[in-house]
Structures are given as C-alpha cells and as structure tokens.
Design a protein around this motif. Structure first.
Motif, PDB file in Angstrom:
ATOM      1  N   GLU A 173       9.227  21.182   2.870  1.00 35.49           N
ATOM      2  CA  GLU A 173      10.212  22.253   2.714  1.00 35.49           C
ATOM      3  C   GLU A 173      10.745  22.358   1.292  1.00 35.49           C
ATOM      4  N   ASN A 174      11.011  21.221   0.681  1.00 34.86           N
ATOM      5  CA  ASN A 174      11.550  21.194  -0.682  1.00 34.86           C
ATOM      6  C   ASN A 174      10.679  20.302  -1.566  1.00 34.86           C
ATOM      7  N   PRO A 175       9.480  20.749  -1.889  1.00 33.55           N
ATOM      8  CA  PRO A 175       8.541  19.894  -2.624  1.00 33.55           C
ATOM      9  C   PRO A 175       9.063  19.436  -3.973  1.00 33.55           C
ATOM     10  N   ALA A 176       9.884  20.230  -4.636  1.00 34.65           N
ATOM     11  CA  ALA A 176      10.381  19.848  -5.966  1.00 34.65           C
ATOM     12  C   ALA A 176      11.308  18.646  -5.900  1.00 34.65           C
ATOM     13  N   ASP A 177      11.854  18.360  -4.731  1.00 32.21           N
ATOM     14  CA  ASP A 177      12.776  17.232  -4.585  1.00 32.21           C
ATOM     15  C   ASP A 177      12.061  15.913  -4.320  1.00 32.21           C
ATOM     16  N   ILE A 178      10.767  15.959  -4.055  1.00 30.12           N
ATOM     17  CA  ILE A 178      10.001  14.750  -3.725  1.00 30.12           C
ATOM     18  C   ILE A 178       9.430  14.154  -5.008  1.00 30.12           C
ATOM     19  N   LYS A 179       9.612  12.873  -5.178  1.00 29.48           N
ATOM     20  CA  LYS A 179       9.178  12.200  -6.411  1.00 29.48           C
ATOM     21  C   LYS A 179       8.390  10.938  -6.081  1.00 29.48           C
ATOM     22  N   TYR A 180       7.475  10.592  -6.969  1.00 31.85           N
ATOM     23  CA  TYR A 180       6.796   9.294  -6.905  1.00 31.85           C
ATOM     24  C   TYR A 180       6.246   8.986  -8.288  1.00 31.85           C
ATOM     25  N   GLY A 206       1.062   4.269 -10.626  1.00 32.69           N
ATOM     26  CA  GLY A 206       0.937   2.913 -11.155  1.00 32.69           C
ATOM     27  C   GLY A 206      -0.125   2.825 -12.232  1.00 32.69           C
ATOM     28  N   GLY A 207       0.049   1.874 -13.141  1.00 35.65           N
ATOM     29  CA  GLY A 207      -0.915   1.684 -14.224  1.00 35.65           C
ATOM     30  C   GLY A 207      -2.191   0.999 -13.800  1.00 35.65           C
ATOM     31  N   GLY A 208      -2.250   0.541 -12.554  1.00 37.23           N
ATOM     32  CA  GLY A 208      -3.457  -0.127 -12.063  1.00 37.23           C
ATOM     33  C   GLY A 208      -4.510   0.819 -11.545  1.00 37.23           C
ATOM     34  N   GLY A 209      -4.258   2.105 -11.674  1.00 39.47           N
ATOM     35  CA  GLY A 209      -5.210   3.106 -11.207  1.00 39.47           C
ATOM     36  C   GLY A 209      -4.565   4.026 -10.192  1.00 39.47           C
ATOM     37  N   HIS A 210      -5.041   5.255 -10.158  1.00 37.84           N
ATOM     38  CA  HIS A 210      -4.482   6.243  -9.240  1.00 37.84           C
ATOM     39  C   HIS A 210      -5.596   7.168  -8.786  1.00 37.84           C
ATOM     40  N   THR A 211      -5.615   7.447  -7.495  1.00 36.34           N
ATOM     41  CA  THR A 211      -6.626   8.356  -6.949  1.00 36.34           C
ATOM     42  C   THR A 211      -6.007   9.612  -6.353  1.00 36.34           C
ATOM     43  N   GLY A 212      -4.698   9.568  -6.110  1.00 35.63           N
ATOM     44  CA  GLY A 212      -4.037  10.658  -5.413  1.00 35.63           C
ATOM     45  C   GLY A 212      -4.031  10.476  -3.907  1.00 35.63           C
ATOM     46  N   TYR A 213      -4.584   9.350  -3.448  1.00 35.06           N
ATOM     47  CA  TYR A 213      -4.702   9.100  -2.014  1.00 35.06           C
ATOM     48  C   TYR A 213      -4.072   7.756  -1.652  1.00 35.06           C
ATOM     49  N   TYR A 214      -3.603   7.659  -0.384  1.00 38.09           N
ATOM     50  CA  TYR A 214      -2.983   6.436   0.131  1.00 38.09           C
ATOM     51  C   TYR A 214      -3.504   6.163   1.543  1.00 38.09           C
ATOM     52  N   GLN A 271       0.807  -1.216   0.000  1.00 30.51           N
ATOM     53  CA  GLN A 271       0.000   0.000   0.000  1.00 30.51           C
ATOM     54  C   GLN A 271       0.847   1.276   0.000  1.00 30.51           C
ATOM     55  N   GLY A 272       2.170   1.131  -0.067  1.00 25.55           N
ATOM     56  CA  GLY A 272       3.052   2.286  -0.054  1.00 25.55           C
ATOM     57  C   GLY A 272       3.042   3.044  -1.371  1.00 25.55           C
ATOM     58  N   ILE A 273       3.745   4.170  -1.394  1.00 26.81           N
ATOM     59  CA  ILE A 273       3.768   5.075  -2.538  1.00 26.81           C
ATOM     60  C   ILE A 273       4.803   4.581  -3.541  1.00 26.81           C
ATOM     61  N   ARG A 274       4.409   4.356  -4.766  1.00 24.43           N
ATOM     62  CA  ARG A 274       5.279   3.741  -5.780  1.00 24.43           C
ATOM     63  C   ARG A 274       6.483   4.635  -6.097  1.00 24.43           C
ATOM     64  N   GLN A 275       7.676   4.034  -5.950  1.00 26.68           N
ATOM     65  CA  GLN A 275       8.956   4.699  -6.263  1.00 26.68           C
ATOM     66  C   GLN A 275       9.063   6.077  -5.602  1.00 26.68           C
ATOM     67  N   GLY A 311       8.101   5.446   3.093  1.00 29.60           N
ATOM     68  CA  GLY A 311       8.938   4.606   2.258  1.00 29.60           C
ATOM     69  C   GLY A 311       8.238   4.318   0.945  1.00 29.60           C
ATOM     70  N   ASP A 312       8.981   3.824  -0.030  1.00 24.95           N
ATOM     71  CA  ASP A 312       8.358   3.509  -1.319  1.00 24.95           C
ATOM     72  C   ASP A 312       7.608   2.187  -1.217  1.00 24.95           C
ATOM     73  N   GLY A 313       6.666   1.995  -2.132  1.00 22.24           N
ATOM     74  CA  GLY A 313       5.847   0.781  -2.098  1.00 22.24           C
ATOM     75  C   GLY A 313       5.255   0.460  -3.451  1.00 22.24           C
ATOM     76  N   ASN A 314       4.097  -0.184  -3.448  1.00 21.20           N
ATOM     77  CA  ASN A 314       3.529  -0.735  -4.680  1.00 21.20           C
ATOM     78  C   ASN A 314       2.167  -0.152  -5.051  1.00 21.20           C
ATOM     79  N   SER A 315       1.702   0.831  -4.340  1.00 18.73           N
ATOM     80  CA  SER A 315       0.487   1.611  -4.651  1.00 18.73           C
ATOM     81  C   SER A 315      -0.776   0.776  -4.833  1.00 18.73           C
ATOM     82  N   TYR A 316      -0.972  -0.208  -3.957  1.00 17.18           N
ATOM     83  CA  TYR A 316      -2.233  -0.967  -3.931  1.00 17.18           C
ATOM     84  C   TYR A 316      -3.207  -0.342  -2.925  1.00 17.18           C
ATOM     85  N   ASN A 317      -4.470  -0.755  -3.043  1.00 13.82           N
ATOM     86  CA  ASN A 317      -5.494  -0.422  -2.042  1.00 13.82           C
ATOM     87  C   ASN A 317      -5.537   1.082  -1.796  1.00 13.82           C
TER      88      ASN A 317
END
Length: 496
Positions: free
Chosen positions: A340-347, A350-358, A291-295, A302-308
């Motif tokens: 503090e440094n939003p431009a440095d944050i990346k994710y 996933g192709g299985g769907g995205h809602t913007g929420y975790y 359920q973590g945030i992909r890459q 931490g990074d994860g696989n963006s399920y659920n």
C-alpha cells in the motif's frame, strides 16, 4: 564431573564447551559418568541430550543451498562468515569454521548416543526399546550428515573414546559407515510406531524415510523403492493441496508444524535466548534471522542478516505459473511494489552480495518472532523430510532401479505436481529421471538438499560454477582434526 557433562565429549577435541545449560541440573561433581543411568529418568534425560544436537542442522540448511546453484552466501561482507563465502565460491579448504562445526556438532551428537549405548544394559524399564530405537535413529542421522559431507570418517559405536585412542583413530571406509547407518535405521523402523504423542519424537515414518534416502544416496534403488513405498502405503502422510503461493509458504509456518506432509521435523522454540558466540547453544532456529532482510522496515517480515540469498537462476528456473516460485523465493522489489505504501518500506543491501531474492520458506516474519534477540530465537521448525520429498525419492528409485516401474514413478511425481496445480508428466526412461530431478529443485529449494542432490546424481559440475570433478564431491576434513591425530589422515582428494 557434572551430570551429563561427560556426554559433551567430542571424539577428537575431547571437550566441548557448548553443552546446553538446561542439561546441567545437578551440582558440580554430584555424579561421574559411571554412576549415572540409575533410573529411567536418567536415560530419558540422556536421550534429550542426544536430540539437542539436531538443532545445529541450520548448517545443513545453509551449506546445502549456498554450495549449489540455488543461493549465494550474502551477509554483511565477504569477510562475514568467511567460511560460507569460501563454500559459495568453491574455494573452501581445510581451514573453514563452518565445515569444522559440521564435523564437531555431529560427532557431539554421536558421542551422546554412544554414551547411552555403553550403559544400555545397566537397568531395565518399560519403554526402553523405544528409547533406544530413537537413539539409534539419532546416531544414524548424525553419521549420515558426516558421510555425505566428508566421505570416510571414523566410525565409533556404543562406546566412548579414551584420550590415547581419540588421537590415533583411523578414518573408516564410507561403505562401513553406511552399513552402520542402515543397521541403526532398520532397528529404529522395526520398533517405533507411526505416531508419537510427544511432539518432535522420532517415528517409524521418519526412520523409514531416512533409510530410503540413505539407500538412494548409495544408488541402492531397489531397496530405496521398497522402503519408501512403506512410508507411502502404510504411513499417516498425505499431500496438501495449495492454490496460492501464500498457502504454499504457510506449510513452513509455526502454525502448520506437524502437518500431514511433515515426516521429520527438528523442533525449535522461541522462548529462550542465546548469543552469536555460541550458536550451538541456541534453542531457536538461527537460519531464519540470518536469512532475513537486512535492516528491513515494513509489513509481514522482520529484519535479518541477508544470508543464503536465492539466485536469479533459481527464480527463473520456475515456470511463472508455478505457485512454488513465489512461495519459495521472495522477490523483494516486486513485493514492495505491491504494498500500500511502498515508499515507506526500507531495507539495506549487504556487502556480501545481493540478488534481490530471499528464502521465503525460512525467513523471519513479524508474527513468528522469538524472545530476546529474535535473530537467534525463531520458533520455526526445520522440516528435514517432507512427504513430497518421500514421493520424489520413491519416484526416482522406481525409475532408476533395474526393473524400472515408470508408471508408479510418474504417479508419485504427479502427486507432488498436482497438489500445486501443475499438469501431469508422462515421459519415461531418462527423460523421466531428469523430470524428477528437476522437480526436486522446484519442490525442495531453500531446504538444504540441492548441493547433495547435484553431487549424487552427477550434475554438480554442469550446474555449480567452480565445481571441480574429483574434488568438490566431498568437503575437506578440517585441518585441525588431521593435526590432532598426528597428520596420519590423508586429506580428501585434491584439497591442499
């Protein structure tokens, strides 16, 4: 035959390769099933084996949300864990890996408990009644999972099955299964104490709370009210006041395991690794990595696989002033904008769907990483029953029982609301019923209860897109199990 290996026999498929390596502590062929249970240690080890299958409850955390209006399947693609996407789309049928795992894993747990009960009278020792009370609870829990998913299921008690019987056994009416669940939980609640010095062991409160839930699922509101009142009035639990979303989310952290709101937790550890090829082998909680945030690259998470992934519908259902909204649902873009440094944050999406929420309750965090592949080794416990759940179940039971006590129902409901700074609700009758149901969504989102709450309260068809009345109240029996008994079982209604 390896010691304890026999307890890994499944009811239908007869063998299960996913037994925990840590149970196989003797040389191969050292003992067979009948020569086991010679010491108290043997019984204790068998009980640990029965506990072990609780760790597969990550599936309930996923399916109970993804099948509802609370979440979508997500993941790398629509073909990644296809079974979860079918459940999300309400297109699932008899060939579905996730549903087959629900059946297999829970029957594996039942088989381990039944193995213990078959040899219950072989020797006596101090504390045996407590050990078997815990075992009875475990059997009840596994059967409850099965009956709420599949309805009528084979009921096997206190014995193992021979090969011939295993391929010819009939499904048992769910009413009889529920009766056995009730009997096991009544035994457990009579014997067990309110506290246990061993972390993770079953207590009286867990047994009574699950019994109250079992009554509620059968619309036995008077029995549910009486049982849940005992947890509230006699148990060691209390609400915890939180004033920020961060404080609310922290209730689900490793640091707050076993807090005053915890009634029944499934234990996980981050010190032992595992693999994607055998999720049942894991000692860590697989849900958080999945359920973590992909890459993801950034702070806190931490990074994860963006399920659920929680839905916009869930997020918008909350009053913005309710701290549980952001405590439960992580709005990733809003979170990044606040850093503090939003431009440095990346994710990555996933192709299985995205809602913007975790799922902010059960998501990988940098200060809670396990060893090895930390997607699979989260040490975060799964809170199966929390005290707010008990209060809301008791509120519903008192409101819906024949001699309704709406005053007490309001009190229980408002205890849940007041601890997060919300105003009291004073309605009665059906309006109170609906307020309690709504509160269950706000308080328990992300924990695997939503789909089953919608089904048991008759709200599923109006809340879940694609839900078909007369079909989707139950999940289909895995087709391979029907085939293994020679096709003599009827599939659940309206599944092909």
């Amino acid at each position: 035959m390896k010691k304890i290996k026999y307890i890994c026999l499944l009811v239908f498929t007869i063998s299960f390769a996913a037994c925990d390596d840590r149970l196989e502590i003797d040389p191969p062929f050292a003992e067979d099933a009948e020569s086991f249970f010679n010491t108290q240690e043997d019984y204790e080890r068998a009980l640990i084996g029965a506990y072990d299958l609780l760790q597969t409850s990550y599936l309930n955390n996923w399916i109970g949300e993804i099948a509802s209006d609370n979440a979508i399947a997500g993941g790398e693609s629509v073909n990644d864990s296809r079974g979860l996407h079918q459940i999300d789309e309400m297109t699932h049928g008899g060939v579905n890996d996730e549903l087959r795992n629900v059946l297999r894993f829970n029957y594996a747990g039942i088989t381990r408990v039944n193995y213990m009960f078959e040899f219950r009278d072989k020797i006596d020792f101090e504390g045996k009644d407590v050990l078997y009370a815990e075992a009875a609870f475990l059997r009840a829990y596994y059967y409850f999972q099965l009956v709420k998913y599949f309805g009528d299921i084979p009921l096997i008690v206190d014995r193992r099955l021979g090969i011939e019987e295993a391929v010819s056994i009939d499904r048992t009416p769910k009413e009889q299964v529920y009766a056995q669940i009730e009997a096991d939980l009544q035994v457990a609640s009579e014997v067990l104490e309110w506290t246990n010095s061993v972390k993770g062991r079953i207590t009286k409160g867990a047994a009574l709370a699950l019994l109250g839930k079992v009554y509620l699922y059968q619309d036995k509101f008077t029995e549910a009210a009486t049982t849940l009142d005992r947890v509230i009035n006699e148990g060691p639990y209390s609400t915890i006041t939180t004033t920020t979303s961060e404080e609310y989310t922290a209730l689900f952290s490793v640091e707050q395991e076993g807090n005053l709101e915890s009634v029944f937790e499934i234990q996980y550890t981050g010190v032992e690794g595992g693999s994607y090829g055998c999720l049942v082998c894991l000692e860590g909680n697989a849900a958080l990595g999945f359920q973590g945030i992909r890459q993801y690259e950034g702070p806190i998470y931490g990074d994860g696989n963006s399920y659920n992934l929680p839905t916009e519908d869930l997020y918008n259902a909350f009053d913005p002033s309710d701290i549980r909204r952001d405590g439960t649902v992580l709005d990733i873009e809003a979170f990044i904008a606040e850093q503090e440094n939003p431009a440095d944050i990346k994710y990555v999406i996933g192709g299985g769907g995205h809602t913007g929420y975790y799922n902010n309750k059960y998501i990988k965090r940098l200060d809670e990483l396990g060893a090895g592949d930390n997607d699979l080794t989260s040490p975060v416990n799964y809170r199966v029953i929390r005290y707010p759940d008990v209060l809301l179940m008791a509120a519903e039971a008192h409101n819906r029982k024949p001699s309704a006590n709406d005053g007490l129902a309001q009190d229980y409901l408002n205890q849940v609301r007041n601890r997060v700074g919300l105003s009291a609700i004073n309605v009665t009758g059906q309006a109170l019923t609906e307020a309690i149901w709504e509160e269950r969504r706000f308080e328990l989102s992300g924990e695997g209860h939503r789909f089953f709450d919608l089904v048991r309260t008759g709200q599923a068809s109006e809340s879940i897109e694609g839900f078909q009345v007369g079909k989707n109240e139950l999940f289909p029996i895995p087709q391979i199990e029907i085939d293994l008994v020679g096709g003599t079982w009827e599939q659940n209604p309206n599944y092909n």
